[in-house]
Scaffold this active site. Structure first.
Site, PDB file in Angstrom:
ATOM      1  N   HIS A  40       0.830  -1.205   0.000  1.00 51.31           N
ATOM      2  CA  HIS A  40       0.000   0.000   0.000  1.00 51.31           C
ATOM      3  C   HIS A  40       0.862   1.250   0.000  1.00 51.31           C
ATOM      4  O   HIS A  40       2.048   1.218   0.322  1.00 51.31           O
ATOM      5  CB  HIS A  40      -0.910   0.029   1.242  1.00 51.31           C
ATOM      6  N   ASP A  45       0.558   4.913   1.883  1.00 53.81           N
ATOM      7  CA  ASP A  45      -0.212   5.425   3.029  1.00 53.81           C
ATOM      8  C   ASP A  45      -1.318   6.388   2.576  1.00 53.81           C
ATOM      9  O   ASP A  45      -1.088   7.249   1.722  1.00 53.81           O
ATOM     10  CB  ASP A  45       0.714   6.149   4.020  1.00 53.81           C
ATOM     11  N   HIS A 105       4.639   0.355   0.209  1.00 57.19           N
ATOM     12  CA  HIS A 105       5.412  -0.412   1.177  1.00 57.19           C
ATOM     13  C   HIS A 105       4.574  -1.525   1.781  1.00 57.19           C
ATOM     14  O   HIS A 105       3.352  -1.564   1.628  1.00 57.19           O
ATOM     15  CB  HIS A 105       6.038   0.489   2.255  1.00 57.19           C
ATOM     16  N   ARG A 150       5.559   6.268  14.118  1.00 53.26           N
ATOM     17  CA  ARG A 150       5.567   6.946  12.809  1.00 53.26           C
ATOM     18  C   ARG A 150       5.010   8.355  12.904  1.00 53.26           C
ATOM     19  O   ARG A 150       3.985   8.573  13.552  1.00 53.26           O
ATOM     20  CB  ARG A 150       4.724   6.137  11.823  1.00 53.26           C
TER      21      ARG A 150
END
Ligand code: SIN
Length: 287
Positions: free
Chosen positions: A102, A104, A255, A271
């Site tokens: 995917h 983000d 990723h 993150r």
């Protein structure tokens, strides 16, 4: 500051810089240029606090809160915590995040510019993150297919991820997320606003169908693009070390966080996410 390339498809390690300290603008400019060129930057041995992580990240843009509100974790709205450790005695809801390829926020109309992921705890082996270079994915298609894709859009729906049995979230929260994030229509190819290069923009985790087609009609082309875009030669696989900070450009990458480790051991990441610019539209708004 020293830079070492990590793979043909992207990735560069940067050493000789302490991201917890105030950095001169010239160094920040060099980091940004390296990021645009190599797509994934790895900064080893950054043993900093959450506050320092946030402060470093802010120098590259505004930070967003995660669109799935109840996944946030920590007391810092800017931090998205990914951990398989139980939270308040209950299984973590972020332990299974990212198990399919995917980009983000592809299911929103403001996909993030980039993300900065900091490793706080790691299993003995595994717990890797894979990146796929979506410029390469686009540039290696035949000109005729590139021409066709220029006129196509894809419907992305966060609900698809859960419908396929991924994630470890309660039904109530899944429904809440789906309501807050209705399906969106995104271009299949996007032009990077800073480099001007075209990148394929499809995500297996949320890509339901080609806009204007049924799921069945869309499947052959979408499946081909999902497979093609993650060919091994387009990827860089990051083998984490504790306190690595990895900074990636979400506008030209996908990723994946495979479950390639002993789940009884802790994998804990934090993150920050750089707010993107508007892209795509909500499907329901079309009537
Ligand atoms: C993600 O941002 O999708 C998760 C990446 C990771 O946990 O490696």
């Amino acid at each position: 500051m020293r830079l070492r390339k990590l793979s043909y498809a992207g990735g560069a390690e940067i050493t000789g810089v302490d991201l917890g300290k105030d950095l001169p603008q010239v160094v920040l400019d060099d980091i940004r240029s390296a990021w645009l060129e190599h797509l994934v930057l790895v900064f080893p041995e950054q043993e900093f606090t959450i506050e320092q992580h946030i402060r470093f990240s802010r120098q590259f843009g505004e930070l967003e809160e995660h669109p799935l509100k109840n996944l946030q974790g920590t007391n810092y709205p800017e931090i998205f915590e990914i951990t398989n450790e139980p939270v308040d005695g209950k299984p973590s809801e972020t332990g299974e995040i990212g198990r399919q390829w995917h980009s983000d926020g592809a299911y929103t109309t403001r996909p993030p510019t980039g993300s900065l992921l900091h490793c706080r705890a790691l299993p003995d082996v595994g717990g890797n993150t894979w990146f796929a270079n979506m410029y390469m994915a686009y540039e290696t298609l035949s000109p005729k297919l590139q021409e066709l894709l220029a006129g196509l859009e894809v419907v992305n729906d966060v609900n698809l991820y859960y419908r396929r049995g991924n994630g470890s979230r309660s039904q109530g929260k899944v429904e809440e997320d789906s309501k807050a994030n209705p399906p969106v229509i995104q271009p299949m190819v996007r032009t990077h606003p800073e480099t001007g290069r075209k990148a394929l923009f499809v995500s297996e985790a949320v890509g339901v169908r080609i806009h204007g087609m049924t799921e069945e009609e869309s499947a052959p082309l979408l499946q081909f693009l999902f497979r093609h875009s993650t060919r091994p030669e387009f990827t860089y696989r990051h083998y984490w070390r504790r306190f690595d900070l990895v900074f990636w450009d979400n506008r030209c990458l996908q990723h994946l966080a495979p479950k390639d480790f002993d789940f009884s051991q802790v994998r804990h990441m934090c993150r920050t996410t750089l707010t993107g610019t508007p892209c795509g539209r909500v499907e329901a708004a079309l009537g």
